[in-house]
Write a protein that holds these residues in place. Structure first.
Motif, PDB file in Angstrom:
ATOM      1  N   HIS A  64       0.830  -1.214   0.000  1.00  0.00           N
ATOM      2  CA  HIS A  64       0.000   0.000   0.000  1.00  0.00           C
ATOM      3  C   HIS A  64       0.861   1.259   0.000  1.00  0.00           C
ATOM      4  CE1 HIS A  64      -3.417   2.597   1.001  1.00  0.00           C
ATOM      5  NE2 HIS A  64      -2.638   3.155   1.900  1.00  0.00           N
ATOM      6  N   ASN A  65       1.907   1.270   0.800  1.00  0.00           N
ATOM      7  CA  ASN A  65       2.770   2.447   0.861  1.00  0.00           C
ATOM      8  C   ASN A  65       3.503   2.665  -0.460  1.00  0.00           C
ATOM      9  OD1 ASN A  65       2.071   2.819   3.576  1.00  0.00           O
ATOM     10  ND2 ASN A  65       3.751   1.549   4.294  1.00  0.00           N
ATOM     11  N   ILE A  66       3.982   1.603  -1.065  1.00  0.00           N
ATOM     12  CA  ILE A  66       4.782   1.725  -2.283  1.00  0.00           C
ATOM     13  C   ILE A  66       3.938   2.174  -3.472  1.00  0.00           C
ATOM     14  CG2 ILE A  66       6.139   0.393  -3.964  1.00  0.00           C
ATOM     15  CD1 ILE A  66       7.217  -1.225  -1.573  1.00  0.00           C
ATOM     16  N   ILE A  67       2.687   1.707  -3.570  1.00  0.00           N
ATOM     17  CA  ILE A  67       1.885   2.089  -4.737  1.00  0.00           C
ATOM     18  C   ILE A  67       1.530   3.563  -4.737  1.00  0.00           C
ATOM     19  CG2 ILE A  67       0.936  -0.233  -5.018  1.00  0.00           C
ATOM     20  CD1 ILE A  67      -1.735   0.872  -3.913  1.00  0.00           C
ATOM     21  N   GLN A  68       1.639   4.229  -3.578  1.00  0.00           N
ATOM     22  CA  GLN A  68       1.399   5.684  -3.570  1.00  0.00           C
ATOM     23  C   GLN A  68       2.409   6.403  -4.456  1.00  0.00           C
ATOM     24  OE1 GLN A  68      -1.479   6.238  -2.053  1.00  0.00           O
ATOM     25  NE2 GLN A  68      -1.348   4.106  -1.348  1.00  0.00           N
ATOM     26  N   VAL A  69       3.586   5.815  -4.589  1.00  0.00           N
ATOM     27  CA  VAL A  69       4.658   6.392  -5.405  1.00  0.00           C
ATOM     28  C   VAL A  69       4.606   5.857  -6.836  1.00  0.00           C
ATOM     29  CG1 VAL A  69       7.161   6.615  -5.650  1.00  0.00           C
ATOM     30  CG2 VAL A  69       6.116   6.702  -3.377  1.00  0.00           C
ATOM     31  N   LEU A  70       4.309   4.567  -7.002  1.00  0.00           N
ATOM     32  CA  LEU A  70       4.360   3.946  -8.327  1.00  0.00           C
ATOM     33  C   LEU A  70       3.123   4.231  -9.168  1.00  0.00           C
ATOM     34  CD1 LEU A  70       5.959   0.437  -7.665  1.00  0.00           C
ATOM     35  CD2 LEU A  70       7.028   2.691  -7.923  1.00  0.00           C
ATOM     36  N   ALA A  71       2.034   4.686  -8.550  1.00  0.00           N
ATOM     37  CA  ALA A  71       0.812   4.976  -9.298  1.00  0.00           C
ATOM     38  C   ALA A  71       1.091   5.982 -10.402  1.00  0.00           C
ATOM     39  CB  ALA A  71      -0.268   5.515  -8.361  1.00  0.00           C
ATOM     40  N   ASN A  72       0.587   5.664 -11.599  1.00  0.00           N
ATOM     41  CA  ASN A  72       0.704   6.533 -12.774  1.00  0.00           C
ATOM     42  C   ASN A  72       2.147   6.748 -13.222  1.00  0.00           C
ATOM     43  OD1 ASN A  72      -2.186   7.014 -12.902  1.00  0.00           O
ATOM     44  ND2 ASN A  72      -1.906   8.349 -11.120  1.00  0.00           N
ATOM     45  N   THR A  73       3.009   5.764 -12.946  1.00  0.00           N
ATOM     46  CA  THR A  73       4.370   5.738 -13.498  1.00  0.00           C
ATOM     47  C   THR A  73       4.521   4.450 -14.292  1.00  0.00           C
ATOM     48  OG1 THR A  73       5.514   4.485 -11.748  1.00  0.00           O
ATOM     49  CG2 THR A  73       5.151   6.853 -11.360  1.00  0.00           C
ATOM     50  N   ASN A  74       5.686   4.279 -14.933  1.00  0.00           N
ATOM     51  CA  ASN A  74       5.972   3.052 -15.665  1.00  0.00           C
ATOM     52  C   ASN A  74       6.831   2.089 -14.856  1.00  0.00           C
ATOM     53  OD1 ASN A  74       4.575   3.752 -18.051  1.00  0.00           O
ATOM     54  ND2 ASN A  74       6.278   5.045 -18.695  1.00  0.00           N
ATOM     55  N   VAL A  75       7.135   2.435 -13.607  1.00  0.00           N
ATOM     56  CA  VAL A  75       7.937   1.565 -12.751  1.00  0.00           C
ATOM     57  C   VAL A  75       7.063   0.424 -12.249  1.00  0.00           C
ATOM     58  CG1 VAL A  75       9.376   1.435 -10.689  1.00  0.00           C
ATOM     59  CG2 VAL A  75       9.398   3.503 -12.106  1.00  0.00           C
ATOM     60  N   ALA A  76       7.595  -0.802 -12.332  1.00  0.00           N
ATOM     61  CA  ALA A  76       6.800  -1.989 -12.009  1.00  0.00           C
ATOM     62  C   ALA A  76       6.867  -2.328 -10.525  1.00  0.00           C
ATOM     63  CB  ALA A  76       7.300  -3.181 -12.821  1.00  0.00           C
ATOM     64  N   LEU A  77       5.748  -2.830 -10.010  1.00  0.00           N
ATOM     65  CA  LEU A  77       5.677  -3.375  -8.660  1.00  0.00           C
ATOM     66  C   LEU A  77       5.848  -4.884  -8.733  1.00  0.00           C
ATOM     67  CD1 LEU A  77       4.857  -3.196  -5.573  1.00  0.00           C
ATOM     68  CD2 LEU A  77       2.530  -3.694  -6.374  1.00  0.00           C
ATOM     69  N   ALA A  78       6.799  -5.417  -7.957  1.00  0.00           N
ATOM     70  CA  ALA A  78       6.940  -6.857  -7.764  1.00  0.00           C
ATOM     71  C   ALA A  78       6.719  -7.142  -6.286  1.00  0.00           C
ATOM     72  CB  ALA A  78       8.319  -7.334  -8.216  1.00  0.00           C
ATOM     73  N   VAL A  79       6.219  -8.331  -5.972  1.00  0.00           N
ATOM     74  CA  VAL A  79       5.840  -8.647  -4.598  1.00  0.00           C
ATOM     75  C   VAL A  79       6.606  -9.866  -4.105  1.00  0.00           C
ATOM     76  CG1 VAL A  79       3.944  -9.272  -3.055  1.00  0.00           C
ATOM     77  CG2 VAL A  79       3.528  -7.681  -4.948  1.00  0.00           C
ATOM     78  N   LEU A  80       7.267  -9.706  -2.950  1.00  0.00           N
ATOM     79  CA  LEU A  80       7.831 -10.830  -2.212  1.00  0.00           C
ATOM     80  C   LEU A  80       7.006 -10.966  -0.941  1.00  0.00           C
ATOM     81  CD1 LEU A  80      11.713 -10.354  -2.514  1.00  0.00           C
ATOM     82  CD2 LEU A  80      10.133 -11.533  -4.056  1.00  0.00           C
ATOM     83  N   PRO A  81       6.107 -11.956  -0.862  1.00  0.00           N
ATOM     84  CA  PRO A  81       5.147 -12.029   0.255  1.00  0.00           C
ATOM     85  C   PRO A  81       5.815 -12.382   1.577  1.00  0.00           C
ATOM     86  CG  PRO A  81       4.932 -13.936  -1.185  1.00  0.00           C
ATOM     87  CD  PRO A  81       5.892 -13.012  -1.855  1.00  0.00           C
ATOM     88  N   MET A  82       5.879 -11.401   2.480  1.00  0.00           N
ATOM     89  CA  MET A  82       6.503 -11.601   3.784  1.00  0.00           C
ATOM     90  C   MET A  82       5.627 -11.062   4.912  1.00  0.00           C
ATOM     91  SD  MET A  82      10.508 -10.686   3.097  1.00  0.00           S
ATOM     92  CE  MET A  82      11.559 -11.835   2.205  1.00  0.00           C
ATOM     93  N   GLY A  83       4.371 -10.822   4.621  1.00  0.00           N
ATOM     94  CA  GLY A  83       3.480 -10.280   5.628  1.00  0.00           C
ATOM     95  C   GLY A  83       2.635 -11.348   6.286  1.00  0.00           C
ATOM     96  N   THR A  84       1.528 -10.913   6.880  1.00  0.00           N
ATOM     97  CA  THR A  84       0.641 -11.828   7.585  1.00  0.00           C
ATOM     98  C   THR A  84      -0.427 -12.395   6.660  1.00  0.00           C
ATOM     99  OG1 THR A  84       0.980 -10.572   9.621  1.00  0.00           O
ATOM    100  CG2 THR A  84      -0.894 -12.069   9.565  1.00  0.00           C
ATOM    101  N   ALA A  85      -1.110 -11.536   5.924  1.00  0.00           N
ATOM    102  CA  ALA A  85      -2.201 -11.995   5.057  1.00  0.00           C
ATOM    103  C   ALA A  85      -1.751 -12.214   3.616  1.00  0.00           C
ATOM    104  CB  ALA A  85      -3.343 -10.985   5.097  1.00  0.00           C
ATOM    105  N   ASN A  86      -0.943 -11.294   3.068  1.00  0.00           N
ATOM    106  CA  ASN A  86      -0.432 -11.405   1.704  1.00  0.00           C
ATOM    107  C   ASN A  86      -1.565 -11.576   0.682  1.00  0.00           C
ATOM    108  OD1 ASN A  86       2.404 -11.407   2.546  1.00  0.00           O
ATOM    109  ND2 ASN A  86       2.003 -13.459   3.306  1.00  0.00           N
ATOM    110  N   ALA A  87      -2.608 -10.752   0.821  1.00  0.00           N
ATOM    111  CA  ALA A  87      -3.786 -10.908  -0.032  1.00  0.00           C
ATOM    112  C   ALA A  87      -3.462 -10.688  -1.502  1.00  0.00           C
ATOM    113  CB  ALA A  87      -4.877  -9.941   0.422  1.00  0.00           C
ATOM    114  N   LEU A  88      -2.700  -9.643  -1.840  1.00  0.00           N
ATOM    115  CA  LEU A  88      -2.396  -9.388  -3.245  1.00  0.00           C
ATOM    116  C   LEU A  88      -1.564 -10.524  -3.829  1.00  0.00           C
ATOM    117  CD1 LEU A  88      -2.574  -7.559  -5.705  1.00  0.00           C
ATOM    118  CD2 LEU A  88      -0.486  -6.411  -4.925  1.00  0.00           C
ATOM    119  N   ALA A  89      -0.609 -11.033  -3.063  1.00  0.00           N
ATOM    120  CA  ALA A  89       0.213 -12.145  -3.546  1.00  0.00           C
ATOM    121  C   ALA A  89      -0.651 -13.358  -3.857  1.00  0.00           C
ATOM    122  CB  ALA A  89       1.280 -12.495  -2.508  1.00  0.00           C
ATOM    123  N   HIS A  90      -1.631 -13.643  -2.989  1.00  0.00           N
ATOM    124  CA  HIS A  90      -2.543 -14.761  -3.253  1.00  0.00           C
ATOM    125  C   HIS A  90      -3.330 -14.517  -4.525  1.00  0.00           C
ATOM    126  CE1 HIS A  90      -2.003 -17.341   0.234  1.00  0.00           C
ATOM    127  NE2 HIS A  90      -2.012 -16.282   1.022  1.00  0.00           N
TER     128      HIS A  90
END
Length: 345
Positions: free
Chosen positions: A84-110
């Motif tokens: 959530h914090n990172i997408i505030q910066v990446l929104a409307n750019t061409n930089v890609a988001l990759a996910v390494l699931p290390m949290g509790t729920a990891n909903a987006l990774a699922h």
């Protein structure tokens, strides 16, 4: 309102791994995994750097610095809050988001179908495809009384769930552990007064005949709805993982709208019935809880009765599990807003 996603290939050259040590558990194990990820990326010719973050503001600032430094990919190494914090910066750019699931729920990774092992997830990112997806956006009044705005990729909530986040406070889940966290949430659930608020939204797809209580008697367009709710969820993903996978049937990152869960009822049994349906993958309907597709939902406090000056209880809002503030709030969708690295299936 479905969107045909553009998938394309682009070699990863420079990446930053933003790591939140407070996400999930097993810090020593996760640090070892990250060293393995760095070695994997380096072996494939990627210039990769590990960056530690310990707060929302710092995660955003570090992501912004990485983008300015020429990174084409930012790895979110943590949970959905880190994402959530990172997408505030990446929104409307061409930089890609990759996910390494290390949290509790990891909903987006699922939802993306990523492996839950960090090294395997990094390998999946290296061979994956880039997708452009829509983001949700919520405007609200922050806890200091100022207007605020945040993007979200999983879900935004107004009412019951946001109040639980407010009562539990930041970091409670990490300090108490999941079992104690849920026990405290269960207690708050039975003591919350369930105040109502007003929502207006316009449906973008037919979802069946609405119940009479959903539509205002005021003369408004047929696809425009108004309701008094105890809870609103605007959901973007289909699969939350864990025991509750499909919380909002019909939600998908492939769409350019939100799947709204509209809770008109104050019945705790109705809420439990809806959650049970999700647990059992059931198809029954729950009286007082409707589903709709929409691109906008406007939430406000209900007008006071007979000019009463009695203060109304605050109704809180959250996004991606992060408490944000209070009403009034507006939830919308920003198409084609984020590039995500997804595994090839």
């Amino acid at each position: 309102m479905t969107q045909v996603q553009s998938s394309f290939d682009l070699a990863m050259r420079k990446a930053a791994l933003l790591y939140n040590p407070d996400s999930g558990g097993g810090r020593n194990r996760r640090h070892s995994e990250l060293q393995s990820v760095l070695a994997l990326l380096s072996a494939t010719g990627v210039d990769a750097t590990l960056v530690l973050t310990d707060s929302r503001a710092q995660a955003e600032e570090k992501a912004r610095q990485a983008v300015l430094a020429g990174c084409d990919t930012i790895f979110a190494c943590g949970g959905d809050g880190t994402i959530h914090n990172i997408i505030q910066v990446l929104a409307n750019t061409n930089v890609a988001l990759a996910v390494l699931p290390m949290g509790t729920a990891n909903a987006l990774a699922h939802d993306l179908g990523l492996p839950m092992n960090s090294v395997a997830a990094a390998r999946s990112a290296l061979s994956g495809t880039l997708r452009r997806v829509a983001l949700g956006r919520i405007q609200y009044i922050d806890l200091e009384g100022q207007p605020g705005s945040r993007y979200f990729v999983i879900a935004a909530g107004v009412g019951v769930d946001a109040h639980l986040f407010y009562e539990l406070g930041h970091g409670t889940k990490r300090r108490l552990g999941m079992a104690a966290y849920y026990a405290k949430a269960w207690h708050l659930w039975f003591t919350y007064a369930m105040p109502r608020f007003q929502v207006e939204y316009t449906e973008t797809a037919s979802t069946g005949t609405p119940s009479p209580e959903t539509v205002s008697t005021e003369k408004i367009p047929d696809d425009h709805k108004r309701a008094a709710l105890t809870e609103l969820l605007g959901v973007r993903i289909r699969n939350f993982g864990g025991v509750i996978k499909e919380l909002a049937p019909g939600a998908s990152l492939e769409r350019d709208d939100l799947r709204l869960i509209l809770c008109r009822t104050a019945s705790r049994l109705a809420y439990l019935s809806y959650v049970t349906r999700a647990l059992l993958r059931g198809a029954w309907t729950t009286p007082g809880i409707d589903l709709a597709h929409a691109t906008k939902a406007i939430c406000q406090y209900l007008p006071t009765a007979n000019g009463s000056t009695r203060p109304q209880p605050k109704i809180y809002v959250e996004a991606d599990g992060e408490l944000l503030g209070t009403l009034p709030a507006e939830v919308t969708v920003v198409p084609n807003a984020l590039t995500i690295l997804s595994p090839r299936h």
